[in-house]
Structure formats: structure tokens, C-alpha cells
Design a protein around this motif. Structure first.
Motif, PDB file in Angstrom:
ATOM      1  N   UNK A 352      -0.757  -3.468  -8.657  1.00 23.55           N
ATOM      2  CA  UNK A 352       0.106  -2.381  -8.188  1.00 23.55           C
ATOM      3  C   UNK A 352       0.167  -2.339  -6.664  1.00 23.55           C
ATOM      4  N   UNK A 353      -0.976  -2.461  -6.019  1.00 25.19           N
ATOM      5  CA  UNK A 353      -0.997  -2.429  -4.548  1.00 25.19           C
ATOM      6  C   UNK A 353      -0.238  -3.617  -3.964  1.00 25.19           C
ATOM      7  N   UNK A 359       7.013  -4.400  -1.691  1.00 27.93           N
ATOM      8  CA  UNK A 359       8.164  -3.491  -1.625  1.00 27.93           C
ATOM      9  C   UNK A 359       8.344  -2.941  -0.213  1.00 27.93           C
ATOM     10  N   UNK A 360       7.243  -2.638   0.457  1.00 29.13           N
ATOM     11  CA  UNK A 360       7.338  -2.149   1.830  1.00 29.13           C
ATOM     12  C   UNK A 360       8.037  -3.170   2.726  1.00 29.13           C
ATOM     13  N   UNK A 383      11.933   5.127 -11.670  1.00 24.97           N
ATOM     14  CA  UNK A 383      11.192   6.377 -11.516  1.00 24.97           C
ATOM     15  C   UNK A 383       9.687   6.097 -11.454  1.00 24.97           C
ATOM     16  N   UNK A 384       9.225   5.187 -12.282  1.00 20.27           N
ATOM     17  CA  UNK A 384       7.798   4.812 -12.226  1.00 20.27           C
ATOM     18  C   UNK A 384       7.491   4.153 -10.887  1.00 20.27           C
ATOM     19  N   UNK A 385       8.403   3.322 -10.420  1.00 17.93           N
ATOM     20  CA  UNK A 385       8.222   2.655  -9.124  1.00 17.93           C
ATOM     21  C   UNK A 385       8.065   3.688  -8.010  1.00 17.93           C
ATOM     22  N   UNK A 386       8.933   4.689  -8.020  1.00 15.45           N
ATOM     23  CA  UNK A 386       8.873   5.715  -6.963  1.00 15.45           C
ATOM     24  C   UNK A 386       7.563   6.479  -7.005  1.00 15.45           C
ATOM     25  N   UNK A 393       1.205   5.039  -1.027  1.00 16.14           N
ATOM     26  CA  UNK A 393       1.547   5.131   0.400  1.00 16.14           C
ATOM     27  C   UNK A 393       1.611   6.564   0.910  1.00 16.14           C
ATOM     28  N   UNK A 394       1.719   7.540  -0.011  1.00 15.33           N
ATOM     29  CA  UNK A 394       1.820   8.937   0.410  1.00 15.33           C
ATOM     30  C   UNK A 394       3.238   9.380   0.680  1.00 15.33           C
TER      31      UNK A 394
END
Length: 415
Positions: A352-353, A359-360, A383-386, A393-394
């Protein structure tokens, strides 16, 4: 008198009348001078000559007629006498006149040192010259037919390149005239610098590696070719090769090394100035050091190394624990425990990280829609991605793209 002796006497008489050198002797050859009239031993000072000559002669097979031409345009003929350990040899002879421009071209082609030119000119004056090889080849063909039978022998054309490697062994050795020991010191220094470079890159130590490059470029990188640009491009190729091995020694998976190396090879061929070559070398070192820092797997077990490599190679793939356990034929529980122990986080969390970090980069470096970015990171549900992005990331993907966090992220990539 045996038929063989009669035939040999006849051939020897013809050779003598035409001033053509010949010998027959039992192996090993008793004197290297018999082979080439002293060319290699007395003029070229080739070391261990007898050993090389006899190694070649002992490999000559019965019932074969050998025609040999060496790098000095001297020709020889050999055959083993039937039912005997004796060898019959004729030569050296030349089939072109070795003088004037022809001799000058030969000296240039073989890079013969100037101090040997006079001795070689005298040597060729003593070597028998025949305007056409047909006379000699016909004579020995007839001899072979009489000795072995018309259908029982084979003609072999070959070379004796091994003896002549001396002429090319040192021709690419960078030499400073009148300072041979300085040349040796420079070569030693270059190899020492390369070893330091490999060691620094293997540790991901960018500063140390760049320091070595500066010292190497300033003191111990001689110009070897007439084209300075091509010379510097070749140094870039050499550097890329060295750093490939450094990264491999550091435990970076070959798939990452190969990708960077191929990229560098393409870049090298586009370089159009010495200044660009200098800049490329610095960038090359920096990229390999970063590759090592990012992908070094040497401290992990083989199983964990494979999992980490699969993850870093394709984040859009199925990176579930079950899929990895099936792929690697290992118990899922064991793999999960091993991964967390060695990496410090559970496999799912690491994946996930990794996906969010990727993605960043896409959010900053592209204008792709967030949904497309999520899919390229292996997460089909936007939606899960968000939610996952915000947990790690906060902030949300949209807010990250628009906020100052992007600058912080870009700064972190340079470390």
C-alpha cells in the motif's frame, strides 16, 4: 634406400638449388631459429618462444599438408613424415617483395617500434622470395601425394597468430615517452580509483563517488584516440559498465540495473561534446547511487528479495500475499512472517505504501486523472484509493496535487 628417403632427397635437392630453406627434425623442435631464421627470438625478443613453437608443431596431424602464413607475411609448409616422429618444414619464404612502401605499410599495420625497423629490413633481405606460390605448393602437393597417396591426405591452410600476439599485446598500452614508469603509475592509479568508485557506489555514497570521479578525470584519464569526443564517450561506456557491477554487488536486482544501464547506453550515443560527457558521468554516478539506496536487497533473504523486486517492478499487478505464496511455492503464513521480520512492516502495508508513493509521483509529474492514477497503482476502486491515500499521507489525492506538500515530496526525492 626406402622410397620415402628417395622422394625426400629429390625434394630437398630442388629446394637447395632454389635457395629455399628447409629442415626435418624430430619433435620437439631443437632450436627456435629453425622455425623462422631468428625473427622472433633474435629480433622481436619473444619470450618462451620454444614452448609456443613446439606447442603448435605437436598439434600438427599426420597425413595433412599445412600451409601457414604469419603476420609478417612469411609463409611456411609443414608435414609429418609417415611412420615417423619427424617433421618436414620449409620456410620462411615470402611471395611479395618486402621493401620500400610495402615494408613501411607492414610496420604501420603491426605497429613495429622504430628501433626495430633496421633489423627487420635486413631480415627480409635474407628471406627467400618467390614471385608465385604455385611452384612451392605444387612441389609439396606432389610430395604429399607420393608419401600418403593421392586420396589419403588433407591440405590445411592456417596461421600462427599465437606467436605474434606480442605485436598487439602492448600496442594499446598508454605510454608516456621517456617516462615509462610514470605510465605504470598512472595505470595503477586509474585502477585504484575505479576500485574506490565501485566501493562508493556499492554503498550508495554519492559524495565519495563524485570525489573519485573528479580526481580520476583530473589526473589519470589519458586521451587514447584521435577523436577526443569518441574517447570520452568510450570512458562513459566503461563507467556505466563498472557501475552496473557495483549495483549488482550491492544486491540490486538485475531488472533495475538493466533498465538504468540501457537508458544510459542510449544517452551516451546522443552526447555531442566533451562537456556533455563530463556532465553525463556525474549524472551516471548519481543515478546508480540512488538506485543502490533505493533497491539494495543484500540484507534480505532470497524470498524477500524476490517479493520486493516484484513489487517495485509492477505496482499494478496482483501483489497479494496469496499470489506471492503461489508464485514462489511457499506457505503464505511463513512468507508473511518472514517479510514482516525482515522489512519491518506487513506485506500488505508495504504494498500500500509503495502504491501511494508511486501515486504521489504521478500526481506531481503528470496531468492524469486521479482515477487513472489509481488504476496504474493497482487500485481499481477510486474511493478506496482516496481513503488509503489520506490514511498514509494525511491528505486527499486532489489536495496533495494542489498543495505545498508536492514541493516537500519533490525535495524528498532528491535524498
Amino acid at each position: 634406400m626406402k622410397d620415402t628417403d628417395v622422394i625426400l632427397d629429390f625434394v630437398e635437392e630442388l629446394l637447395t638449388n632454389n635457395c629455399l630453406p628447409f629442415h626435418h627434425f624430430k619433435l620437439p623442435c631443437p632450436d627456435a631459429v629453425l622455425f623462422d631464421q631468428g625473427l622472433r627470438r633474435d629480433i622481436l625478443h619473444v619470450g618462451e618462444l620454444e614452448s609456443s613453437i613446439n606447442q603448435f608443431l605437436l598439434e600438427l596431424k599426420p597425413k595433412k599438408l599445412y600451409f601457414l602464413k604469419d603476420e609478417y607475411l612469411c609463409s611456411y609448409i609443414f608435414l609429418r613424415l609417415p611412420d615417423s616422429e619427424e617433421l618436414f618444414a620449409c620456410g620462411p619464404v615470402t611471395f611479395e617483395q618486402m621493401q620500400g612502401d610495402r615494408l613501411t605499410r607492414l610496420f604501420e599495420d603491426l605497429k613495429i617500434p622504430d628501433e626495430l625497423h633496421g633489423a627487420l629490413q635486413d631480415y627480409y633481405l635474407d628471406v627467400a622470395y618467390i614471385a608465385t606460390p604455385l611452384i612451392l605448393t605444387s612441389l609439396f602437393t606432389l610430395l604429399a601425394q607420393r608419401l600418403f597417396g593421392a586420396e589419403e591426405y588433407e591440405v590445411v591452410e592456417t596461421t600462427f597468430h599465437e606467436l605474434d600476439q606480442w605485436s598487439e599485446f602492448y600496442q594499446n598500452y598508454f605510454r608516456i615517452e621517456d617516462q615509462p614508469f610514470l605510465s605504470i603509475q598512472m595505470i595503477e592509479s586509474r585502477y585504484q580509483a575505479e576500485a574506490e568508485m565501485i566501493s562508493a557506489v556499492q554503498k550508495g555514497n554519492e559524495k565519495k563517488a563524485l570525489d573519485v570521479l573528479t580526481r580520476q578525470a583530473t589526473h589519470i584519464m589519458p586521451e587514447r584516440l584521435s577523436s577526443r569526443l569518441r574517447d570520452q564517450m568510450d570512458y562513459c561506456i566503461t563507467l556505466n559498465t563498472l557501475l552496473r557491477k557495483a549495483a549488482e554487488m550491492a544486491g540490486v536486482h538485475p531488472i533495475h540495473i538493466d533498465s538504468l544501464s540501457n537508458q544510459n547506453v542510449k544517452a551516451i550515443e546522443t552526447l555531442s561534446s566533451v562537456e556533455q560527457c563530463n556532465a553525463f558521468r556525474r549524472e551516471c554516478i548519481q543515478s546508480y547511487c540512488r538506485l543502490v539506496r533505493r533497491y539494495t536487497l543484500g540484507n534480505y533473504s532470497t524470498l524477500t528479495q524476490k517479493v520486493l523486486t516484484y513489487i517495485s517492478t509492477d505496482l499494478s499487478a496482483d501483489l497479494s500475499l496469496k499470489n506471492f505464496s503461489d508464485l514462489l511455492s511457499v506457505n503464505a503464513s511463513y512468507l508473511s512472517t518472514l517479510f514482516k521480520k525482515e522489512v519491518g512492516v506487513p506485506l500488505t502495508e508495504y504494498v500500500n505504501r509503495s502504491r501511494i508513493r508511486h501515486a504521489q509521483g504521478l500526481l506531481i509529474g503528470t496531468d492524469l486523472p486521479i482515477k487513472t492514477i489509481a488504476q496504474q497503482c493497482g487500485i481499481a476502486d477510486i474511493y478506496y484509493f482516496s481513503r488509503l491515500f489520506k490514511r498514509i499521507t494525511g491528505t486527499t489525492p486532489k489536495a496533495f496535487r494542489e498543495s505545498k506538500n508536492t514541493r516537500k515530496y519533490q525535495a524528498s526525492l532528491g535524498n
